[in-house]
Design a protein around this motif. Structure first.
Motif, PDB file in Angstrom:
ATOM      1  N   ARG A 398       0.801  -1.221   0.000  1.00  0.00           N
ATOM      2  CA  ARG A 398       0.000   0.000   0.000  1.00  0.00           C
ATOM      3  C   ARG A 398       0.835   1.272   0.000  1.00  0.00           C
ATOM      4  NH1 ARG A 398       0.457  -1.082   5.465  1.00  0.00           N
ATOM      5  NH2 ARG A 398       1.179   0.836   6.428  1.00  0.00           N
ATOM      6  N   GLN A 401       3.667   4.190   4.262  1.00  0.00           N
ATOM      7  CA  GLN A 401       2.995   5.130   5.150  1.00  0.00           C
ATOM      8  C   GLN A 401       2.254   4.386   6.249  1.00  0.00           C
ATOM      9  OE1 GLN A 401      -0.597   5.753   2.011  1.00  0.00           O
ATOM     10  NE2 GLN A 401       1.475   6.317   1.561  1.00  0.00           N
ATOM     11  N   GLY A 402       1.922   5.136   7.288  1.00  0.00           N
ATOM     12  CA  GLY A 402       1.110   4.555   8.356  1.00  0.00           C
ATOM     13  C   GLY A 402       1.960   4.066   9.515  1.00  0.00           C
ATOM     14  N   VAL A 403       1.298   3.877  10.643  1.00  0.00           N
ATOM     15  CA  VAL A 403       1.966   3.411  11.852  1.00  0.00           C
ATOM     16  C   VAL A 403       1.857   1.896  11.939  1.00  0.00           C
ATOM     17  CG1 VAL A 403       1.730   5.532  13.167  1.00  0.00           C
ATOM     18  CG2 VAL A 403      -0.143   3.910  13.130  1.00  0.00           C
ATOM     19  N   ILE A 404       2.393   1.332  12.998  1.00  0.00           N
ATOM     20  CA  ILE A 404       2.478  -0.131  13.072  1.00  0.00           C
ATOM     21  C   ILE A 404       1.088  -0.787  13.060  1.00  0.00           C
ATOM     22  CG2 ILE A 404       2.569  -0.472  15.590  1.00  0.00           C
ATOM     23  CD1 ILE A 404       5.159  -2.242  14.784  1.00  0.00           C
ATOM     24  N   ALA A 405       0.103  -0.098  13.648  1.00  0.00           N
ATOM     25  CA  ALA A 405      -1.249  -0.660  13.661  1.00  0.00           C
ATOM     26  C   ALA A 405      -1.808  -0.739  12.240  1.00  0.00           C
ATOM     27  CB  ALA A 405      -2.168   0.177  14.534  1.00  0.00           C
ATOM     28  N   THR A 406      -1.414   0.212  11.390  1.00  0.00           N
ATOM     29  CA  THR A 406      -1.875   0.194  10.003  1.00  0.00           C
ATOM     30  C   THR A 406      -1.322  -1.034   9.292  1.00  0.00           C
ATOM     31  OG1 THR A 406      -1.206   2.511  10.179  1.00  0.00           O
ATOM     32  CG2 THR A 406      -2.318   1.847   8.181  1.00  0.00           C
ATOM     33  N   MET A 408      -0.336  -3.696  10.687  1.00  0.00           N
ATOM     34  CA  MET A 408      -0.931  -4.883  11.281  1.00  0.00           C
ATOM     35  C   MET A 408      -2.259  -5.224  10.592  1.00  0.00           C
ATOM     36  SD  MET A 408      -2.100  -5.431  15.209  1.00  0.00           S
ATOM     37  CE  MET A 408      -3.725  -4.725  15.057  1.00  0.00           C
ATOM     38  N   ASN A 409      -3.132  -4.240  10.482  1.00  0.00           N
ATOM     39  CA  ASN A 409      -4.440  -4.488   9.872  1.00  0.00           C
ATOM     40  C   ASN A 409      -4.297  -4.928   8.435  1.00  0.00           C
ATOM     41  OD1 ASN A 409      -6.021  -3.806  12.102  1.00  0.00           O
ATOM     42  ND2 ASN A 409      -5.587  -1.663  11.744  1.00  0.00           N
ATOM     43  N   ASP A 410      -3.357  -4.274   7.770  1.00  0.00           N
ATOM     44  CA  ASP A 410      -3.133  -4.557   6.370  1.00  0.00           C
ATOM     45  C   ASP A 410      -2.620  -5.987   6.178  1.00  0.00           C
ATOM     46  OD1 ASP A 410      -1.870  -3.379   3.639  1.00  0.00           O
ATOM     47  OD2 ASP A 410      -0.397  -4.547   4.750  1.00  0.00           O
ATOM     48  N   PHE A 412      -3.158  -8.490   8.261  1.00  0.00           N
ATOM     49  CA  PHE A 412      -4.244  -9.423   8.578  1.00  0.00           C
ATOM     50  C   PHE A 412      -5.155  -9.576   7.362  1.00  0.00           C
ATOM     51  CE2 PHE A 412      -4.156  -8.490  13.451  1.00  0.00           C
ATOM     52  CZ  PHE A 412      -2.938  -9.140  13.520  1.00  0.00           C
TER      53      PHE A 412
ATOM     54  N   THR B 124      -1.188   1.869  18.824  1.00  0.00           N
ATOM     55  CA  THR B 124      -2.629   2.042  18.942  1.00  0.00           C
ATOM     56  C   THR B 124      -3.342   0.709  18.782  1.00  0.00           C
ATOM     57  OG1 THR B 124      -2.782   2.441  16.577  1.00  0.00           O
ATOM     58  CG2 THR B 124      -2.537   4.363  17.985  1.00  0.00           C
ATOM     59  N   THR B 125      -2.612  -0.390  18.952  1.00  0.00           N
ATOM     60  CA  THR B 125      -3.220  -1.686  18.653  1.00  0.00           C
ATOM     61  C   THR B 125      -4.247  -2.123  19.697  1.00  0.00           C
ATOM     62  OG1 THR B 125      -1.374  -2.796  19.704  1.00  0.00           O
ATOM     63  CG2 THR B 125      -1.256  -2.537  17.333  1.00  0.00           C
ATOM     64  N   VAL B 153      -6.567   4.079  13.748  1.00  0.00           N
ATOM     65  CA  VAL B 153      -7.430   3.898  12.583  1.00  0.00           C
ATOM     66  C   VAL B 153      -8.875   3.839  13.085  1.00  0.00           C
ATOM     67  CG1 VAL B 153      -7.841   2.475  10.549  1.00  0.00           C
ATOM     68  CG2 VAL B 153      -5.585   2.499  11.600  1.00  0.00           C
ATOM     69  N   THR B 182     -10.272  -3.121   8.645  1.00  0.00           N
ATOM     70  CA  THR B 182      -9.654  -3.500   7.372  1.00  0.00           C
ATOM     71  C   THR B 182     -10.355  -2.817   6.201  1.00  0.00           C
ATOM     72  OG1 THR B 182     -10.940  -5.472   7.664  1.00  0.00           O
ATOM     73  CG2 THR B 182      -8.584  -5.698   7.900  1.00  0.00           C
ATOM     74  N   LEU B 185      -8.982   0.824   5.248  1.00  0.00           N
ATOM     75  CA  LEU B 185      -7.543   1.032   5.086  1.00  0.00           C
ATOM     76  C   LEU B 185      -7.230   1.965   3.935  1.00  0.00           C
ATOM     77  CD1 LEU B 185      -5.601  -2.268   5.600  1.00  0.00           C
ATOM     78  CD2 LEU B 185      -5.123  -0.025   6.544  1.00  0.00           C
ATOM     79  N   LEU B 188      -7.107   5.678   4.190  1.00  0.00           N
ATOM     80  CA  LEU B 188      -6.059   6.172   5.054  1.00  0.00           C
ATOM     81  C   LEU B 188      -4.879   6.730   4.271  1.00  0.00           C
ATOM     82  CD1 LEU B 188      -6.006   5.433   8.246  1.00  0.00           C
ATOM     83  CD2 LEU B 188      -3.886   4.381   7.545  1.00  0.00           C
ATOM     84  N   GLY B 192      -0.693   9.198   6.766  1.00  0.00           N
ATOM     85  CA  GLY B 192       0.673   9.099   7.277  1.00  0.00           C
ATOM     86  C   GLY B 192       1.704   9.476   6.228  1.00  0.00           C
TER      87      GLY B 192
END
Lengths: 486, 196
Positions: A398, A401-406, A408-410, A412, B124-125, B153, B182, B185, B188, B192
């Motif tokens: 993608r 960009q984004g933080v670690i949670a981003t 993670m979701n991506d 998953f 933020t998990t 998110v 999800t 996403l 977003l 960032g």
């Protein structure tokens, strides 16, 4: 007596869990032997957060699947190890959860294997039911302006790699014997760089920053750092946590030009999202009229509405002497604000230029589709377009960009796609790493297992202990391999 | 010793009521009837964390504490209903004073990737949506928590970080939701991104 009773009571409980996990192990194994259930085999390329989160999702949601993780370096964790700033140790706690995942008996770490050189993606596709590419974004964006090649111009990526002990950047040794540095770009990486270069060295000493970088920063003459963006205060890309750290940095003054913030208060009255509002409020508080910020002999500041046009050399032409900026104004263009030149320009003297305008992914293998313009693998929710059995996750999916949670979701999401497809496919059993191993052996590749990594890890931590820091990273791949083999 | 509560335990954890519209659901909490709220089968399902059993099922620990401070004990355990990303409700119990993050971690991590930074306010998990009433009743989030939440998110009005939600007796039966993000996403993309 009571204590005795307690231990009697406890033991069966512990034992029962222990035995249960043993039993389930046998069941799985029997299934494989009798061929009742086909052994699913997937591999992930790249052991950064995207890679590990994908592995985690696969292992957790399918109790049959085996996952092998390929990593170019002998050491795992990608940007958690080489990207997260050394003074953010808490972010690295995620390594504990990754390590737990890695201890699964259905997981194999194959370090020091470079996919695209030692083994090709097509080989992997033959050996696995699913191949997930999550090798990140290893290249950085260029400014493409004259003077960019001058000594004293560095990519943010390289500097971050240097102080974090990335082997390929170990000999970078940037010249910090200058008073003014300019960081081009206003993202979190830009603020990370400014912060590391301005943090009192005694605070850095307790982090896992490399010894060489620590020495260089201790000798640094840098007095001021400007972080420059082409648009205005409402378009900055860094986040409030990083800004707050800069504003509160010990011994460092924040310098903001009040004229950049004219009319901003009016914008704050409008209905803007809370993150942007809080960020802008903190910026306003840090202007000379505001109340926040430290005093100190060193300073940092944000400069807005400037695009670099040329990097100027010193009089002798040997290194960076300054930057020629074009001044911009903002014009609305659709939903976003676009920077357009006003026709005015400005020269700014500086001795160090760090470009931090984004990372980009590179194609791994000519065999894999790649969108050169966007710098990502074209995909649909993680499924690589036009290639069955090939997937991607993280930055290569993608963009960087984004933080670690981003991430993670991506990851998953990609994991889900893999599991959905894999259960619908009926192929012959795949051998996985066992069929790759001979290829690697014939090329003389020393594969580093997760157990080998723990040996490297122990050496690093022991070295760190002597220096009163969490670890002293090993910078040389050969040395890593020596410790890996015990 | 175990048989003491078996009959009653069968209905624990309480089944969630149909329809999750109301945010704080009153359910027949058994936590205050029998202490601790645990049974062997819930242990095997991974709902009740091992440490709780070790600490509290042991007779030498349980008996005196009940007789000494039963009133206080009533409120020492609270049940929380966590709506997971897949929409499935998970009941878990935690001690008053524990954080929501701890409760989830003790329950064998039913929420994938929850608490990556281990409760140090660096990620933020552990983001959750609280019921409005609960959000308003809790202490305000600190500046540091808000800083992290701003990166979450799917940030909403009642978003909090699980590592900062400290269980209180009144939270018994509270339903919290783990954001399923999800789907958004792609929206977003600009957040960032670094700007030159």
């Amino acid at each position: 007596m009571l204590g005795f009773q307690a231990s009697q009571r406890l033991r069966p409980l512990w034992l029962s869990t222990h035995l249960r996990s043993h039993n389930s192990r046998h069941v799985t194994r029997n299934c494989c032997f009798t061929g009742v259930r086909r052994k699913l085999h997937a591999c992930v390329v790249g052991s950064g957060p995207a890679g590990f989160y994908t592995v985690q999702h696969l292992l957790k949601n399918n109790k049959e699947i085996r996952v092998d993780l390929y990593e170019r370096l002998p050491v795992p964790f990608g940007l958690v190890r080489f990207g997260v700033a050394p003074d953010h140790p808490d972010v690295k706690n995620v390594i504990n959860s990754f390590t737990q995942t890695a201890h699964s008996e259905r997981f194999t770490f194959c370090g020091n294997v470079m996919v695209g050189r030692d083994v090709m993606v097509s080989d992997l596709q033959e050996a696995y039911d699913a191949v997930v590419l999550s090798y990140g974004a290893e290249d950085d964006q260029l400014l493409r302006i004259p003077g960019e090649q001058l000594p004293g111009v560095y990519s943010a990526r390289a500097i971050v790699g240097w102080y974090n002990g990335l082997p390929e950047n170990k000999d970078l040794m940037p010249d910090l014997n200058v008073e003014t540095a300019v960081v081009l770009g206003q993202g979190n990486v830009a603020l990370d760089l400014a912060r590391i270069l301005l943090t009192p060295v005694d605070l850095l000493r307790k982090t896992d920053i490399t010894g060489a970088a620590l020495d260089a920063i201790a000798e640094s003459k840098i007095k001021r750092i400007f972080v420059v963006g082409r648009r205005g205060p409402l378009q900055v890309a860094f986040t409030i946590k990083e800004l707050r750290e800069m504003v509160n940095l010990q011994g460092v003054r924040t310098v903001l030009n009040p004229s950049d913030f004219e009319g901003i208060e009016r914008v704050l009255l409008e209905n803007i999202p809370r993150p942007r509002r809080r960020l802008t409020e903190l910026l306003l508080k840090s202007t000379p009229q505001g109340s926040a910020g430290c005093v100190g002999h060193r300073e940092w500041g944000l400069l807005f509405h400037r695009s670099p046009v040329q990097i100027l050399p010193t009089a002798d032409g040997e290194r960076v002497g300054g930057i020629h900026f074009q001044l911009n104004k903002l014009e609305a263009s659709g939903d976003t604000m676009k920077a357009v030149p006003t026709g005015n320009s400005e020269d700014m003297p500086c001795g160090l230029v760090l470009r931090s305008i984004g990372y980009r992914s590179l194609p791994l293998d000519p065999d894999v589709p790649f969108d050169k313009r966007r710098g990502v693998i074209p995909n649909n929710r993680g499924r690589v377009e036009g290639r069955a059995g090939l997937y991607c996750s993280g930055w290569v999916k993608r963009g960087p960009q984004g933080v670690i949670a981003t991430t993670m979701n991506d990851s998953f999401e990609t994991g889900e796609a893999v599991l959905e497809d894999i259960s619908n496919r009926s192929a012959s059993p795949q051998a996985g790493f066992e069929s790759i191993r001979p290829k690697l052996a014939s090329r003389g590749v020393q594969v580093v297992s997760f157990g080998d990594w723990t040996r490297i890890d122990r050496v690093e931590q022991e070295r760190g202990l002597k220096l009163d820091k969490p670890r002293e990273k090993i910078l040389d791949v050969q040395e890593m391999l020596t410790h890996a083999s015990g | 010793m175990i048989s003491l509560g078996q009959a009653t335990f069968q209905s624990w954890p309480p089944k969630p009521e149909a329809g999750c519209a109301s945010s704080i659901v009153k359910h027949p909490s058994l936590a205050h009837l029998i202490y601790p709220p645990t049974r062997l089968s819930s242990f095997s399902s991974g709902l009740v964390p091992l440490p709780h059993i070790l600490l509290n099922l042991t007779p030498w620990k349980r008996m005196p504490s009940i007789s000494l401070k039963s009133r206080e004990l009533k409120m020492r355990w609270v049940n929380i209903c966590l709506l997971n990303r897949d929409g499935k409700p998970l009941w878990m119990s935690g001690r008053v004073g524990e954080t929501l993050l701890n409760v989830v971690m003790n329950a064998n991590g039913p929420v994938e990737g929850y608490g990556a930074c281990e409760g140090t306010l660096a990620c933020t998990t552990c983001h959750v949506y609280l019921p409005t009433e609960a959000y308003e009743r809790m202490c305000q989030p600190t500046e540091d928590e808000l800083d992290m939440l701003d990166l979450a998110v799917g940030l909403a009005e009642t978003s909090r970080l699980g590592c900062q939600v400290v269980l209180k007796p009144w939270m018994d039966g509270m339903r919290v939701q783990v954001p399923k993000h999800t789907a958004d996403l792609r929206g977003l993309a600009d957040d960032g991104k670094m700007e030159g």
